[in-house]
Design an enzyme around this catalytic site. Sequence first.
Site, PDB file in Angstrom:
ATOM      1  CB  THR A   1      -0.789   0.201   1.080  1.00  0.00           C
ATOM      2  OG1 THR A   1      -1.693  -1.214   1.263  1.00  0.00           O
ATOM      3  CG2 THR A   1      -1.772   1.306   1.076  1.00  0.00           C
TER       4      THR A   1
ATOM      5  CG  HIS B   1      -0.715   0.930  -4.815  1.00  0.00           C
ATOM      6  ND1 HIS B   1      -0.924   0.669  -6.119  1.00  0.00           N
ATOM      7  CD2 HIS B   1      -0.694  -0.703  -3.949  1.00  0.00           C
ATOM      8  CE1 HIS B   1      -1.166  -0.576  -6.443  1.00  0.00           C
ATOM      9  NE2 HIS B   1      -1.065  -1.375  -5.234  1.00  0.00           N
TER      10      HIS B   1
ATOM     11  CB  CYS C   1     -18.295   3.564  12.129  1.00  0.00           C
ATOM     12  SG  CYS C   1     -19.667   2.249  11.601  1.00  0.00           S
TER      13      CYS C   1
ATOM     14  CB  CYS D   1     -16.430  -0.766   9.247  1.00  0.00           C
ATOM     15  SG  CYS D   1     -17.139   1.024   9.702  1.00  0.00           S
TER      16      CYS D   1
ATOM     17  CG  LEU E   1      -5.825  -6.275  -2.752  1.00  0.00           C
ATOM     18  CD1 LEU E   1      -5.503  -4.848  -2.275  1.00  0.00           C
ATOM     19  CD2 LEU E   1      -7.306  -6.818  -2.715  1.00  0.00           C
TER      20      LEU E   1
END
Length: 343
Positions: A40, A43, A93, A107, A265
């Site tokens: 990540t 990216h 949340c 979530c 992914l």
Amino acid sequence: MKAVVKPGPVKGAEWRDVDIPTIGPNDLLVKVQAAAICGTDNHIYEWTPWAQERVTPPMIFGHEYAGEVVEVGSAVAGWQVGDLVAAETHIPCLQCYQCRTGRQHTCEQMRIIGVHVDGAFSEYAALPVACAWKLPSGTSPELGAILEPIGVAANGLFKDRIDGASVAIIGCGPIGIFGAQLAVAAGARQLFATDINAYRRDMARRIVPEATVLNPLEDDVEAIVAEATEGRGVDVAIELSGSQPGTEQAFNILAKGGRVSLVGLPSRPITLEMTGAIIYREAVVYGSTGRLMWDTWYQVDALLKAGAFDPTPVITHRFPMSAFDEALELTRGGNAGKVILTP
Ligand SMILES: [Zn+2]
Ligand SMILES: [Zn+2]
């Protein structure tokens, strides 16, 4: 404090002076002791379409980390200054249907540390207590920093029983190696691991000697797996490459009634010949993202406490955080395990 900041919607990042975060009533202020680099982060650094869709600069990135609590929010119970903490990166949340039915990691209003809010490539980080995992005192911060990606592997692997199963790990990056180690720790009887990258195959052989490590570009993976499983195929395949050939292979080597966890992914749509791959095979297919909160953490913690595996050899490089450019560059080539940044 110093931090790695994504300054704007362009490639790169800066080592900047920024304010130490002020924490809310439900947060901990953490003095970051170790942070690990994740795909990540590349990216975000490279400013790929994935990052452009999610990240609003300026922002501090980095999300796999551990450190010491130096301030406790006014509404927080059960935490003290001096506690060691590792970060779960999903910020739930706690109010939506998913959160209220035991699925905080999916979530409806999910925010991710270091993607949607400031992360941890910095000297200090604010951590919502809902994302805080307490570490026993004396835990190495480096181990704390890699619990998050170990959990990604565990969540994919432990969708169902592993004991006595034959398992294939498609992709021997750090998460693949962790997955292979966890499979052995959980009693898999046969283990195959594949990668097209030689460094990663060597890492798999060195760290998980139980695995039959294969190069899908040269080895006839389907024939080798068939031979070793009396023609049946593997009971469990964990797909981490996110690639078309890797995904096809996960199904091609799967036994009838076996299960595949899709974890990697894909950057583009994947095509599958579903009749043979899934339907006639009665394959069980799991999507798997992040970690269950907190089931996965307890599973990994129990295996670590039992001495069932040692993930630390997957850490291959360490850099001062200010050398983030060099560290990120190293991970982009795939010729590294986990890379740790220290503020
Ligand atoms: Zn990560
Ligand atoms: Zn929620």
